[in-house]
Scaffold this active site. Structure first.
Site, PDB file in Angstrom:
ATOM      1  N   THR A  73       0.836  -1.207   0.000  1.00 11.94           N
ATOM      2  CA  THR A  73       0.000   0.000   0.000  1.00 11.94           C
ATOM      3  C   THR A  73       0.870   1.256   0.000  1.00 11.94           C
ATOM      4  O   THR A  73       0.610   2.208  -0.744  1.00 11.94           O
ATOM      5  CB  THR A  73      -0.929  -0.010   1.231  1.00 11.94           C
ATOM      6  OG1 THR A  73      -1.708  -1.213   1.199  1.00 11.94           O
ATOM      7  CG2 THR A  73      -1.845   1.191   1.263  1.00 11.94           C
ATOM      8  N   CYS A 325     -18.986  -9.411   3.358  1.00 12.22           N
ATOM      9  CA  CYS A 325     -20.209  -9.323   4.144  1.00 12.22           C
ATOM     10  C   CYS A 325     -20.234  -7.970   4.849  1.00 12.22           C
ATOM     11  O   CYS A 325     -19.387  -7.667   5.662  1.00 12.22           O
ATOM     12  CB  CYS A 325     -20.200 -10.442   5.171  1.00 12.22           C
ATOM     13  SG  CYS A 325     -21.743 -10.596   6.019  1.00 12.22           S
TER      14      CYS A 325
HETATM   15  C1  LIG Z   1      -2.822  -6.269  -5.739  1.00 16.59           C
HETATM   16  C2  LIG Z   1      -2.525  -5.801  -4.350  1.00 16.59           C
HETATM   17  N1  LIG Z   1      -2.053  -4.560  -4.151  1.00 16.59           N
HETATM   18  C3  LIG Z   1      -1.756  -4.088  -2.942  1.00 16.59           C
HETATM   19  C4  LIG Z   1      -1.928  -4.863  -1.827  1.00 16.59           C
HETATM   20  C5  LIG Z   1      -1.588  -4.288  -0.491  1.00 16.59           C
HETATM   21  O1  LIG Z   1      -0.384  -4.813  -0.010  1.00 16.59           O
HETATM   22  P1  LIG Z   1      -0.028  -4.640   1.558  1.00 16.59           P
HETATM   23  O2  LIG Z   1      -0.917  -5.579   2.284  1.00 16.59           O
HETATM   24  O3  LIG Z   1       1.413  -5.037   1.661  1.00 16.59           O
HETATM   25  O4  LIG Z   1      -0.250  -3.222   1.886  1.00 16.59           O
HETATM   26  C6  LIG Z   1      -2.425  -6.166  -1.967  1.00 16.59           C
HETATM   27  C7  LIG Z   1      -2.680  -7.004  -0.771  1.00 16.59           C
HETATM   28  O5  LIG Z   1      -3.593  -7.812  -0.762  1.00 16.59           O
HETATM   29  C8  LIG Z   1      -2.733  -6.648  -3.254  1.00 16.59           C
HETATM   30  O6  LIG Z   1      -3.204  -7.881  -3.460  1.00 16.59           O
END
Ligand SMILES: Cc1ncc(COP(=O)(O)O)c(C=O)c1O
Length: 386
Positions: A73, A325
């Site tokens: 993120t 949900c």
């Molecule tokens: C495609 C994608 N982008 C970003 C993230 C976020 O990653 P993080 O959990 O390390 O912040 C995820 C996590 O599920 C993801 O699948």
């Protein structure tokens, strides 16, 4: 039931034992601060450099094009904010409607602050229309952010072609490769992508560490500003243990990618065939598109995903549902919705995601146990069939 059959590896993965071993000393005797001038800290710094080299090697990047972050993120946010900061006159972003909330949530936030965002649709197979992409990018577009592989459907977008279109139109290109790094061979030298995000916990490194590839020469502003860590690209004392772990995980992924992913894909295909053969009214989402080798998103018609998950959970099978949900209603996931999966199927969407630790015996067990669960739920179905 004690046994856990973990088929939710797109949510998170087990830390590889080799990764944990490599991290261990940095929790205890090697606790120095990598920014310290003494060798006790300096030696820790060398280990971060090694992790950076290992990660860069996995992506074909130069080590000084890689910076460590706290998660996928943060990497996504860093790339997008950086582009907006460097091109303050450009107020437009292009992304896809099936991105992870890490990107969609940020775009929503930016829209409320005056930016305009184009969300590209996907077709029934989860594919983008590249002509639509070409039309969407304008002189006002600061950055295009399109994921490499979708976390829910596993559909892989053609990164090279997308990047070519975006660069021809003069915008910066970011890809969220959180789901593809370690699962698909990726070489940043084969595309001209400007930014690429990844996350440790999706490739058998711990949670709370990520990384961002920033191509040399790409205009860049850090998200976290303060100290001089990460060559001034991301302030804050480094999460040494996790960075060391991510470096080791990258090395393991690079070493074993080909045979592991071939083996994982064979298990995924067997799971798909077994479930489709034994569950009437099942459809594979994205099955006609290039997909991550570990991901199966399957919709069981006339049943509801949450119930499938609960009954599987009683048998120790961990997977994930395509619906979330909420207190008021059972909402279909935005990805399944965008793929226009008919409603009677959409509610029963289930994602199985495998890893190198998945075994044939586990796949046999799931193929044996899931069809009776679906049959049982159909008898009780609120969707009028059974
Ligand atoms: C495609 C994608 N982008 C970003 C993230 C976020 O990653 P993080 O959990 O390390 O912040 C995820 C996590 O599920 C993801 O699948």
């Amino acid at each position: 039931m004690d046994r856990v059959i973990y088929l939710d590896n797109n949510a998170t993965t087990m830390v590889a034992p080799e990764v944990f071993e490599e991290m261990r000393p940095f929790f205890s005797e090697r606790y120095g601060n990598p920014s310290s001038l003494h060798s006790f800290g300096g030696n820790v710094h060398h280990k971060i450099d090694e992790a950076r080299r290992r990660l860069a090697a996995l992506l074909g990047a130069d080590e000084n094009e890689m910076l460590f972050t706290s998660c996928g993120t943060e990497s996504d946010s860093t790339a997008i904010h950086s582009a907006l900061d460097r091109f303050p006159d450009k107020k437009h972003i292009v992304t896809s409607a099936v991105e992870h909330p890490a990107v969609l949530g940020l775009c929503d936030h930016l829209e409320q602050r005056g930016y305009s965002v184009t969300y590209l649709a996907v077709d029934e197979e989860g594919r983008l229309d590249l002509d639509e992409l070409a039309e969407a990018v304008t002189d006002d577009t600061a950055i295009v952010s399109i994921m490499h592989a979708n976390n829910e459907s596993g559909v892989v977008f053609p990164l090279q072609e997308i990047t070519e279109i975006v660069k021809q139109r003069g915008a910066l290109m970011h890809t969220d490769a959180v789901q593809s790094v370690g699962k698909l061979p990726l070489d940043v030298r084969k595309t001209s992508v400007d930014f690429l995000s990844l996350s440790g916990h999706k490739l058998h490194a711990p949670k709370g560490v990520g990384a961002l590839f920033v191509r040399r020469g790409t205009p860049y502003t850090p998200l976290l500003i303060g100290g001089h860590q990460e060559h001034n690209k991301r302030a804050g004392t480094e999460n040494v243990t996790s960075i060391v772990g991510l470096g080791k995980a990258a090395e393991l992924a690079a070493e074993h990618m080909e045979d592991e992913q071939t083996r994982v894909q064979a298990m995924r295909d067997r799971l798909q065939e077994g479930l489709v053969a034994h569950c009437p009214d099942a459809r594979v989402n994205g099955g006609g598109s290039p997909r991550l080798p570990n991901t199966l998103n399957i919709s069981f018609g006339y049943v509801e995903g949450e119930s499938i998950l609960l009954l599987m959970d009683e048998l120790g099978i961990c997977a994930s549902s395509g619906s979330a949900c909420t207190s008021a209603s059972l909402e279909i996931s935005h990805v399944i919705k965008c793929m226009k999966v008919p409603e009677m199927y959409a509610h029963g969407s289930t994602r199985f995601s495998l890893s190198r630790y998945t075994t044939d015996e586990e796949i046999d067990y799931v193929i044996e146990q899931v069809p009776p669960i679906i049959a049982r739920l159909r008898e009780l179905s609120p969707f009028g069939r059974g």
